[in-house]
Design a protein around this motif. Structure first.
Motif, PDB file in Angstrom:
ATOM      1  N   ALA A 127      26.425  15.286  -8.806  1.00  0.00           N
ATOM      2  CA  ALA A 127      25.865  14.079  -9.410  1.00  0.00           C
ATOM      3  C   ALA A 127      25.044  13.266  -8.416  1.00  0.00           C
ATOM      4  O   ALA A 127      24.188  12.472  -8.816  1.00  0.00           O
ATOM      5  N   VAL A 128      25.323  13.439  -7.108  1.00  0.00           N
ATOM      6  CA  VAL A 128      24.607  12.685  -6.066  1.00  0.00           C
ATOM      7  C   VAL A 128      24.148  13.667  -4.985  1.00  0.00           C
ATOM      8  O   VAL A 128      24.697  13.677  -3.876  1.00  0.00           O
ATOM      9  N   PRO A 129      23.172  14.497  -5.278  1.00  0.00           N
ATOM     10  CA  PRO A 129      22.764  15.540  -4.323  1.00  0.00           C
ATOM     11  C   PRO A 129      22.067  14.956  -3.104  1.00  0.00           C
ATOM     12  O   PRO A 129      21.532  13.846  -3.150  1.00  0.00           O
ATOM     13  N   PRO A 130      22.075  15.707  -2.010  1.00  0.00           N
ATOM     14  CA  PRO A 130      21.320  15.252  -0.833  1.00  0.00           C
ATOM     15  C   PRO A 130      19.823  15.340  -1.087  1.00  0.00           C
ATOM     16  O   PRO A 130      19.362  16.019  -1.998  1.00  0.00           O
ATOM     17  N   VAL A 131      19.071  14.654  -0.261  1.00  0.00           N
ATOM     18  CA  VAL A 131      17.623  14.582  -0.434  1.00  0.00           C
ATOM     19  C   VAL A 131      16.958  15.111   0.832  1.00  0.00           C
ATOM     20  O   VAL A 131      17.380  14.798   1.951  1.00  0.00           O
ATOM     21  N   LYS A 132      15.938  15.913   0.640  1.00  0.00           N
ATOM     22  CA  LYS A 132      15.160  16.375   1.783  1.00  0.00           C
ATOM     23  C   LYS A 132      14.170  15.286   2.171  1.00  0.00           C
ATOM     24  O   LYS A 132      13.193  15.027   1.468  1.00  0.00           O
ATOM     25  N   THR A 133      14.460  14.643   3.265  1.00  0.00           N
ATOM     26  CA  THR A 133      13.598  13.552   3.732  1.00  0.00           C
ATOM     27  C   THR A 133      12.813  14.009   4.955  1.00  0.00           C
ATOM     28  O   THR A 133      13.247  14.890   5.705  1.00  0.00           O
ATOM     29  N   HIS A 134      11.684  13.375   5.142  1.00  0.00           N
ATOM     30  CA  HIS A 134      10.877  13.702   6.311  1.00  0.00           C
ATOM     31  C   HIS A 134      11.531  13.138   7.561  1.00  0.00           C
ATOM     32  O   HIS A 134      12.192  12.092   7.524  1.00  0.00           O
ATOM     33  N   SER A 135      11.393  13.840   8.647  1.00  0.00           N
ATOM     34  CA  SER A 135      11.971  13.367   9.907  1.00  0.00           C
ATOM     35  C   SER A 135      11.221  12.131  10.383  1.00  0.00           C
ATOM     36  O   SER A 135      10.020  11.990  10.184  1.00  0.00           O
ATOM     37  N   MET A 136      11.968  11.246  11.022  1.00  0.00           N
ATOM     38  CA  MET A 136      11.390   9.991  11.477  1.00  0.00           C
ATOM     39  C   MET A 136      11.921   9.703  12.874  1.00  0.00           C
ATOM     40  O   MET A 136      13.126   9.814  13.126  1.00  0.00           O
ATOM     41  N   SER A 137      11.043   9.332  13.760  1.00  0.00           N
ATOM     42  CA  SER A 137      11.445   9.044  15.131  1.00  0.00           C
ATOM     43  C   SER A 137      12.247   7.758  15.187  1.00  0.00           C
ATOM     44  O   SER A 137      12.187   6.918  14.287  1.00  0.00           O
ATOM     45  N   TRP A 138      13.031   7.636  16.267  1.00  0.00           N
ATOM     46  CA  TRP A 138      13.837   6.420  16.420  1.00  0.00           C
ATOM     47  C   TRP A 138      12.964   5.182  16.549  1.00  0.00           C
ATOM     48  O   TRP A 138      13.337   4.101  16.088  1.00  0.00           O
ATOM     49  N   ALA A 139      11.805   5.332  17.158  1.00  0.00           N
ATOM     50  CA  ALA A 139      10.891   4.187  17.283  1.00  0.00           C
ATOM     51  C   ALA A 139      10.439   3.715  15.906  1.00  0.00           C
ATOM     52  O   ALA A 139      10.384   2.512  15.620  1.00  0.00           O
ATOM     53  N   LYS A 140      10.137   4.688  15.011  1.00  0.00           N
ATOM     54  CA  LYS A 140       9.716   4.338  13.650  1.00  0.00           C
ATOM     55  C   LYS A 140      10.860   3.723  12.864  1.00  0.00           C
ATOM     56  O   LYS A 140      10.672   2.764  12.098  1.00  0.00           O
ATOM     57  N   LEU A 141      12.089   4.267  13.061  1.00  0.00           N
ATOM     58  CA  LEU A 141      13.261   3.715  12.379  1.00  0.00           C
ATOM     59  C   LEU A 141      13.500   2.274  12.793  1.00  0.00           C
ATOM     60  O   LEU A 141      13.735   1.396  11.956  1.00  0.00           O
ATOM     61  N   LEU A 142      13.475   2.031  14.094  1.00  0.00           N
ATOM     62  CA  LEU A 142      13.707   0.675  14.586  1.00  0.00           C
ATOM     63  C   LEU A 142      12.592  -0.265  14.137  1.00  0.00           C
ATOM     64  O   LEU A 142      12.839  -1.450  13.867  1.00  0.00           O
ATOM     65  N   ASP A 143      11.373   0.259  14.056  1.00  0.00           N
ATOM     66  CA  ASP A 143      10.251  -0.569  13.613  1.00  0.00           C
ATOM     67  C   ASP A 143      10.431  -1.013  12.162  1.00  0.00           C
ATOM     68  O   ASP A 143      10.010  -2.112  11.782  1.00  0.00           O
ATOM     69  N   GLY A 144      11.089  -0.168  11.345  1.00  0.00           N
ATOM     70  CA  GLY A 144      11.313  -0.546   9.959  1.00  0.00           C
ATOM     71  C   GLY A 144      12.569  -1.383   9.753  1.00  0.00           C
ATOM     72  O   GLY A 144      12.639  -2.165   8.809  1.00  0.00           O
TER      73      GLY A 144
END
Length: 281
Positions: free
Chosen positions: A225-242
């Motif tokens: 009912a809640v399958p995983p999602v294929k997400t694009h990889s994101m750098s830690w710098a981009k994660l922290l920026d968001g």
């Protein structure tokens, strides 16, 4: 008689809202229609309307209520500047590969939006537009997807800075002081909006934790009912920026209120200014 009229007014407001009429016109129109009918039937004294300009001026000049449009501005700017969208992308990149991770990301981002907007409608609409298509494409059931978004949207009512708490704080303050005066307490204490914010933090966080626990349980019992999602990889710098800018803004706004360094109105001004700076950057 007065109690039944209040119930009829409440029913009329609910009915008109369900038909899709704007909230402002529904509230004002219902009051005017009932006042007109009451005047015709002799159940309402039109002389009470003479006090309306004074009441309106008192509301407009209320320093506490100035926080309401400022918090609304803060939330709208964060929404229109795509800060919320970047926040959801960052959270989805972190948790999306887990079963139920996308739904948990929606809950966490919704909680952050609730802490930045304070209004339910903005949170539900934003999360619906951003996350519902992604959840349905990933294979989430319609009930779980829409239920998660709607439940998360209600966090705007309790997680500070909540506009509902600002309005309640203004009403409760005068009512509490009047009750103490009637009891003979001639040095009455007050209930501030900051006190309500402090009292709402723990229940709000408990709600977020319960929502996440429910989704985690669904992932264990009904993994399809809640399958995983294929997400694009994101750098830690981009994660922290968001993640960091909205978190920093929310921390400054709430921290200044809870520490007593600023009133809710002053903190709302800081939050609106910070949101405009984030949008410009």
């Amino acid at each position: 008689m007065h109690g039944s009229v209040s119930l009829w007014m409440f029913a009329a407001v609910c009915l008109l809202l369900m038909f899709g009429y704007p909230v402002a016109f529904t509230l004002a129109g219902t009051a005017l229609v009932f006042a007109t009918v009451g005047t015709i039937l002799g159940a309402f004294d039109p002389d009470f309307l003479a006090a309306l300009p004074g009441r309106l001026f008192g509301t407009v000049s209320n320093v506490t209520l100035i926080a309401v449009p400022l918090f609304v501005l803060m939330g709208v700017v964060l929404e229109k500047s795509r800060v919320a969208e970047e926040l959801l992308d960052s959270m989805a990149a972190l948790l999306g590969r887990l079963r139920g991770g996308l739904a948990i990301s929606v809950v966490l981002v919704g909680a952050l939006l609730a802490a930045s907007t304070g209004i339910v409608g903005a949170t539900v609409v934003t999360m619906g537009l951003l996350s519902l298509p992604s959840m349905l494409r990933a294979g989430y059931g319609t009930g779980i997807a829409t239920g998660t978004i709607c439940a998360t949207g209600t966090l705007g009512q309790i997680i500070p800075p909540s506009i509902a708490l600002v309005l309640l704080g203004d009403i409760l303050s005068s009512a509490y002081q009047q009750a103490q005066l009637e009891l003979g307490v001639f040095n009455p204490k007050t209930v501030s909006v900051g006190d309500l914010f402090v009292g709402a933090i723990v229940p709000g966080l408990i709600l977020v934790a319960l929502y996440c626990l429910y989704l985690f349980t669904i992932a264990l019992l009904r993994p399809n009912a809640v399958p995983p999602v294929k997400t694009h990889s994101m750098s830690w710098a981009k994660l922290l920026d968001g993640l960091l800018p909205p978190l920093l803004l929310i921390t400054i706004v709430l921290g200044s209120i809870l520490a007593g360094a600023a009133t809710p109105t002053e903190a709302a001004g800081v939050g609106a200014t910070g949101a405009l700076i984030l949008a410009a950057l």
